[in-house]
Design a protein around this motif. Structure first.
Motif: not given
Lengths: 392, 151
Positions: B66-77
């Motif tokens: 969940a943390v990795a997914l959230a961080m990658s989505v944030f970076t993409l955003f």
């Protein structure tokens, strides 16, 4: 989160005697113990890394921020260059490609006068600025041979905005590379701290490029816009240098209205123009009113009108000096009215709020004239600023 | 016609030359894929958990995923936002034309065309009274309200 349902304690579950208990790690075996150990080890490593490399990590974060802004600056600079070349090609219809000349021109510099002996420095600076202006105009004429006087002025302004963007990009890049080379936190930190203001200025120049290329009035042109309204329909004559004047009856007084000649991008030399007008009238001027755009502080509204005294004129100070000299010589009072805007508004297409402020400024001018002068007096009203997109 | 073309060109937003870097996009995609795998393992382990240890392992995988997914989505955003910021928009500038006949008050508003300037008398007569018309304003309107601070 509790993953074990049922009785609350292990002792209850297995009916151990009171006081005896078994830890979760004992119950769950070695697996969770290992995870706990790994997590605590990672925490120790994390803190040790932070202690020794915290500042460096912080610096890399800052470098990354500066790098992002630098990419944006590069993009803005390239767009500026492209806009300038396109405008020259479209307006001037050159027979040869103007790109190399534009590129050479973007690197153009001006060396200020030596200030060791400051006596007479204003006139030295004035001369240098005149030479620069003439050279710029000649270069634009060579780049865009089919352009008229108005278009030459607009293209000159476009080139100047592109030069400013090129300069900003180069300076930021210089400090960025220097910071990376020396890995000095303080070089990078200083750059990172002023970056929001630098980016704001770069954005402003980027908007200015479009406005200059299309000949749209900019926020700085509010002075000429106001006085243009007063002088429109009256006979206009030229004044030195690149300025125009008209004699207009206003509230029973004689208004001598001065502005930079429009609608080309031009600020003229109001210092020379005011000098000429005062000398023509042998100093018999009841007062001088200057209207200009003034930088607003955060929290102030765009288009707010404010009144004060003094020479309301920016730039290198040559014009302000000349005006102050004449005013002091003939003891002429000087009033100033400014329309507030920020740097972005000043060089980008004029905002409606600024345009709407013109009537308020005219009201203020009239009230100053009525309150501070007598009927039949001569009053000089100067609209200071860039006359791009504003006629007379 | 030429003027119309210019007006159209002027109001078009300049295309952003920079896209999200492929290197960054690749890293984000790998992290996202790993995160999804971690979440799947977590779900599988939790469903088939025989012991409490399995449940803890499932929870650990779930949190990491969940943390990795959230961080990658944030970076993409964030990267997308940076690319958006690169765009230089030319604001829409309008020209107001007013009839010079006193009492007519006819006012026309149109998009700015190259060659327009304030106080320019234009050849097209007033549609209401046939009088002379003049450009009285050229400005841009900013729709978004500035953020205010109650201080």
């Amino acid at each position: 989160m509790n993953f074990i349902s049922g009785p609350n304690t292990v002792a209850q579950a297995v009916s151990l005697p009171a006081g005896a208990s078994i830890s979760h790690s004992q119950l769950l075996g070695a697996g969770s113990d290992q995870i706990t150990q790994i997590i605590s080890l990672l925490s120790y490593v994390f803190f040790i890394v932070l202690i020794f490399y915290g500042q460096r990590i912080q610096m890399y974060v800052m470098i990354r921020e500066v790098e992002n802004s630098l990419h944006k600056l590069k993009h803005i600079k390239e767009e500026g260059r492209k806009t300038t070349i396109e405008a020259i090609k479209e307006i001037g219809k050159p027979t040869v490609d103007p790109t190399p000349r534009v590129d050479r021109f973007l690197e153009y510099f001006t060396i200020g006068p030596q200030g060791m002996d400051p006596a007479g420095i204003v006139y030295k600076l004035d001369h240098i600025l005149d030479v620069r202006d003439e050279r710029l105009k000649e270069e634009v004429k060579l780049m865009a041979p089919l352009s008229d006087e108005v278009q030459i002025n607009n293209l000159e302004n476009t080139l100047e905005a592109a030069m400013a963007l090129n300069f900003i990009y180069k300076v930021v890049r210089h400090y960025y590379i220097q910071g990376k080379k020396t890995l000095s936190l303080y070089v990078i930190m200083q750059l990172q701290m002023i970056l929001p203001m630098v980016m704001k200025e770069a954005d402003a120049y980027s908007s200015a490029l479009k406005a200059f290329a299309y000949g749209q009035p900019i926020g700085d042109g509010v002075g000429p816009l106001v006085v243009g309204k007063l002088m429109h329909g009256y006979e206009v004559r030229k004044l030195p240098k690149d300025c125009v004047m008209a004699t207009v009856p206003i509230e029973g007084r004689v208004g001598i209205i001065v502005k930079a000649e429009g609608p080309g991008g031009n600020v003229g030399k109001p210092g020379d123009a005011v000098e000429a007008v005062i000398e023509e009238n042998q100093g018999k001027i009841a007062c001088l009113i200057m209207i200009d755009a003034g930088l607003k502080l955060e929290g102030e509204l765009v288009g707010e009108v404010s009144e004060g005294i003094g020479a309301a004129i920016g730039g290198p100070g040559v014009d302000a000096y000349k005006i102050e000299e004449k005013l002091t010589k003939y003891k002429i009072p000087n009033y100033a009215i400014i329309v507030k805007e920020d740097i972005g508004d000043a060089v980008s297409p004029m905002r409606k709020e600024i345009h709407d402020a013109t009537d308020k400024v005219i009201e203020r001018i009239k009230s100053i004239i009525v309150e501070r002068t007598k009927e039949g007096d001569k009053v000089v009203i100067v609209g200071v600023g860039n006359s791009i997109g504003v006629g007379q | 016609m030429r003027m119309n073309n210019m007006t159209q060109n002027q109001t078009q937003a300049a295309p952003a030359s920079k896209k999200i870097s492929t290197y960054l996009a690749l890293i984000v995609m790998i992290v996202m894929a790993l995160a999804v795998v971690a979440l799947l393992i977590a779900a599988y382990t939790y469903v088939n958990a025989a012991t409490a240890e399995d449940q803890i392992t499932a929870a650990a995988f779930g949190v990491i995923g969940a943390v990795a997914l959230a961080m990658s989505v944030f970076t993409l955003f964030q990267s997308r936002r940076q690319v958006e910021q690169m765009k230089i928009d030319a604001p829409k500038v309008i020209t107001t034309i007013e009839c010079q006949n006193k009492g007519c008050n006819q006012k026309t508003v149109r998009e700015f065309q190259r060659g327009d300037y304030v106080y320019k008398e234009i050849d097209v007569p007033c549609t209401k009274c046939g009088g002379k018309q003049m450009i009285t304003g050229i400005f841009k309107e900013i729709k978004e309200k500035e953020k205010t601070y109650n201080v």
